[in-house]
Design a protein around this motif. Structure first.
Motif, PDB file in Angstrom:
ATOM      1  N   THR A   1       0.830  -1.203   0.000  1.00 11.74           N
ATOM      2  CA  THR A   1       0.000   0.000   0.000  1.00 11.74           C
ATOM      3  C   THR A   1       0.864   1.252   0.000  1.00 11.74           C
ATOM      4  O   THR A   1       2.048   1.207   0.333  1.00 11.74           O
ATOM      5  N   ASN A   2       0.240   2.359  -0.357  1.00  6.59           N
ATOM      6  CA  ASN A   2       0.847   3.659  -0.189  1.00  6.59           C
ATOM      7  C   ASN A   2      -0.243   4.691   0.004  1.00  6.59           C
ATOM      8  O   ASN A   2      -1.375   4.507  -0.482  1.00  6.59           O
ATOM      9  N   ILE A   3       0.076   5.771   0.704  1.00  3.13           N
ATOM     10  CA  ILE A   3      -0.900   6.811   1.021  1.00  3.13           C
ATOM     11  C   ILE A   3      -0.443   8.118   0.391  1.00  3.13           C
ATOM     12  O   ILE A   3       0.695   8.552   0.600  1.00  3.13           O
ATOM     13  N   LEU A   4      -1.338   8.733  -0.358  1.00  2.89           N
ATOM     14  CA  LEU A   4      -1.052  10.008  -1.002  1.00  2.89           C
ATOM     15  C   LEU A   4      -1.963  11.095  -0.445  1.00  2.89           C
ATOM     16  O   LEU A   4      -3.161  10.863  -0.251  1.00  2.89           O
ATOM     17  N   THR A   5      -1.391  12.253  -0.195  1.00  6.00           N
ATOM     18  CA  THR A   5      -2.165  13.391   0.303  1.00  6.00           C
ATOM     19  C   THR A   5      -1.864  14.621  -0.548  1.00  6.00           C
ATOM     20  O   THR A   5      -0.789  14.723  -1.148  1.00  6.00           O
ATOM     21  N   PRO A   6      -2.798  15.591  -0.578  1.00  6.49           N
ATOM     22  CA  PRO A   6      -2.563  16.802  -1.360  1.00  6.49           C
ATOM     23  C   PRO A   6      -1.730  17.839  -0.619  1.00  6.49           C
ATOM     24  O   PRO A   6      -1.504  18.936  -1.131  1.00  6.49           O
ATOM     25  N   PHE A   7      -1.275  17.501   0.579  1.00  5.92           N
ATOM     26  CA  PHE A   7      -0.423  18.390   1.375  1.00  5.92           C
ATOM     27  C   PHE A   7       0.636  17.542   2.077  1.00  5.92           C
ATOM     28  O   PHE A   7       0.471  16.336   2.242  1.00  5.92           O
ATOM     29  N   GLU A   8       1.718  18.166   2.452  1.00  8.15           N
ATOM     30  CA  GLU A   8       2.821  17.453   3.107  1.00  8.15           C
ATOM     31  C   GLU A   8       2.420  16.974   4.498  1.00  8.15           C
ATOM     32  O   GLU A   8       1.818  17.718   5.274  1.00  8.15           O
ATOM     33  N   CYS A   9       2.753  15.726   4.798  1.00  7.31           N
ATOM     34  CA  CYS A   9       2.531  15.162   6.140  1.00  7.31           C
ATOM     35  C   CYS A   9       3.824  14.527   6.647  1.00  7.31           C
ATOM     36  O   CYS A   9       3.813  13.420   7.202  1.00  7.31           O
ATOM     37  N   GLY A  10       4.923  15.192   6.436  1.00  6.31           N
ATOM     38  CA  GLY A  10       6.200  14.629   6.855  1.00  6.31           C
ATOM     39  C   GLY A  10       6.457  13.309   6.161  1.00  6.31           C
ATOM     40  O   GLY A  10       6.274  13.179   4.947  1.00  6.31           O
ATOM     41  N   SER A  11       6.869  12.314   6.954  1.00  4.39           N
ATOM     42  CA  SER A  11       7.157  10.991   6.394  1.00  4.39           C
ATOM     43  C   SER A  11       5.953  10.050   6.448  1.00  4.39           C
ATOM     44  O   SER A  11       6.055   8.888   6.059  1.00  4.39           O
ATOM     45  N   PHE A  12       4.807  10.561   6.923  1.00  2.00           N
ATOM     46  CA  PHE A  12       3.630   9.699   7.076  1.00  2.00           C
ATOM     47  C   PHE A  12       2.998   9.329   5.736  1.00  2.00           C
ATOM     48  O   PHE A  12       2.458   8.239   5.564  1.00  2.00           O
ATOM     49  N   THR A  13       3.013  10.267   4.779  1.00  4.18           N
ATOM     50  CA  THR A  13       2.402  10.041   3.479  1.00  4.18           C
ATOM     51  C   THR A  13       3.319  10.602   2.396  1.00  4.18           C
ATOM     52  O   THR A  13       4.330  11.230   2.692  1.00  4.18           O
ATOM     53  N   LYS A  14       2.921  10.378   1.154  1.00  9.28           N
ATOM     54  CA  LYS A  14       3.617  10.985   0.016  1.00  9.28           C
ATOM     55  C   LYS A  14       2.693  12.023  -0.621  1.00  9.28           C
ATOM     56  O   LYS A  14       1.466  11.895  -0.555  1.00  9.28           O
ATOM     57  N   LEU A  15       3.285  13.032  -1.236  1.00  7.47           N
ATOM     58  CA  LEU A  15       2.498  14.081  -1.874  1.00  7.47           C
ATOM     59  C   LEU A  15       1.868  13.546  -3.152  1.00  7.47           C
ATOM     60  O   LEU A  15       2.522  12.894  -3.966  1.00  7.47           O
ATOM     61  N   PHE A  16       0.581  13.821  -3.333  1.00  6.04           N
ATOM     62  CA  PHE A  16      -0.144  13.295  -4.488  1.00  6.04           C
ATOM     63  C   PHE A  16       0.343  13.894  -5.804  1.00  6.04           C
ATOM     64  O   PHE A  16       0.563  15.099  -5.921  1.00  6.04           O
ATOM     65  N   SER A  17       0.516  13.034  -6.782  1.00  2.36           N
ATOM     66  CA  SER A  17       0.600  13.430  -8.179  1.00  2.36           C
ATOM     67  C   SER A  17       0.058  12.257  -8.982  1.00  2.36           C
ATOM     68  O   SER A  17       0.114  11.103  -8.535  1.00  2.36           O
TER      69      SER A  17
ATOM     70  N   PHE B   1      -6.031   7.525  -1.029  1.00  2.00           N
ATOM     71  CA  PHE B   1      -6.045   8.965  -1.275  1.00  2.00           C
ATOM     72  C   PHE B   1      -6.654   9.643  -0.046  1.00  2.00           C
ATOM     73  O   PHE B   1      -7.862   9.596   0.164  1.00  2.00           O
ATOM     74  N   ALA B   2      -5.807  10.244   0.771  1.00  2.00           N
ATOM     75  CA  ALA B   2      -6.257  10.862   2.019  1.00  2.00           C
ATOM     76  C   ALA B   2      -6.210  12.376   1.898  1.00  2.00           C
ATOM     77  O   ALA B   2      -5.611  12.928   0.978  1.00  2.00           O
ATOM     78  N   GLY B   3      -6.861  13.044   2.838  1.00  2.00           N
ATOM     79  CA  GLY B   3      -6.776  14.503   2.897  1.00  2.00           C
ATOM     80  C   GLY B   3      -7.721  15.241   1.985  1.00  2.00           C
ATOM     81  O   GLY B   3      -7.597  16.463   1.820  1.00  2.00           O
ATOM     82  N   GLY B   4      -8.678  14.539   1.377  1.00  2.00           N
ATOM     83  CA  GLY B   4      -9.640  15.197   0.507  1.00  2.00           C
ATOM     84  C   GLY B   4      -8.975  15.921  -0.648  1.00  2.00           C
ATOM     85  O   GLY B   4      -8.014  15.445  -1.239  1.00  2.00           O
ATOM     86  N   THR B   5      -9.489  17.114  -0.959  1.00  2.00           N
ATOM     87  CA  THR B   5      -8.887  17.926  -2.015  1.00  2.00           C
ATOM     88  C   THR B   5      -7.744  18.775  -1.482  1.00  2.00           C
ATOM     89  O   THR B   5      -7.014  19.398  -2.259  1.00  2.00           O
TER      90      THR B   5
END
Length: 234
Positions: A94-110, A126-130
């Protein structure tokens, strides 16, 4: 045969009978169903709401709306981190993508990053909504589905489809097997919010609404035994 789908789970669903937090047995069951789908060759993206921690203006009515929405976005991040780990325990990557930085917890969405993970047979959360206030999780679901070229959105709900009236209040309410997105918007059938509905209409994104609490409902909905409501775009 679909090649890629986006699954939407509510925060309340993964809490089970609890008022908040998580029900590990429900999450494990979801994970095992998703594993069957991935093993069949279909890529799966997942969006989870934050309602088991924070829903809309859950706190004081005086709290600033942007701050309230920020808390809701962070609730979805917590949910994806937790559920992602349960998925990993069942043998999935698995991997988690967010539209904002969350340190090392997730990766930035693209889109490129999401496609790279999908190509490696990962389940992508896909976390963090829009990433912005005033947009619901519904909008985030449709946005990510369109961006990542999904073949459809699967909405696992507490109800088994779309009805012309609220079946809780009217036992004669009619369930649709198929309904157009135009009718959903015109009759305000509340499958997803208006912004998300219009986005589906404009981009030809079909939705499939079904009950999460039926045995094997996610697997059956995606792999060919669907008995909910298809919201189609004509």
């Amino acid at each position: 045969m679909k090649k890629r789908i986006l699954l939407k789970l509510s925060g309340e669903a993964i809490a089970g009978g609890k008022t908040n937090g998580f029900d590990d047995e429900i999450i494990k069951d979801v994970a095992l169903q998703v594993k069957e789908i991935v093993d069949s060759g279909i890529s799966v993206g997942i969006v989870i709401g934050g309602g088991n921690f924070w829903r809309g203006r859950s706190g004081s009515a005086e709290i600033d709306r942007t701050k309230s929405d920020s808390i809701g976005m962070l609730a979805t991040v917590m949910n994806c981190i937790y559920v992602s780990e349960i998925f990993r325990m069942q043998g999935m990557m698995t991997n988690i993508l967010t539209p904002f930085e969350c340190g090392s917890f997730t990766k930035l969405f693209s889109k490129d990053r999401a496609n790279k993970y999908f190509s490696k047979n990962m389940v992508v959360f896909f976390a963090g909504g829009t990433g912005h206030p005033f947009f619901s999780t519904d909008t985030g679901v449709v946005l990510r589905a369109i961006e990542t070229d999904c073949d459809g959105i699967y909405l696992a709900k507490a109800i088994d489809g779309v009805y012309d009236r609220d079946p809780k209040n009217d036992p004669s309410a009619k369930k649709y097997d198929r309904v157009s997105i135009h009718e959903v918007i015109e009759k305000e059938l509340a499958v997803v919010d208006l912004t998300a509905s219009v986005m589906c209409m404009e981009h030809g994104m079909h939705m499939y609404v079904f009950a999460l609490n039926k045995p094997h409902s996610i697997r059956d909905a995606v792999l060919g035994d669907f008995d909910g409501t298809e919201v189609y775009v004509d």
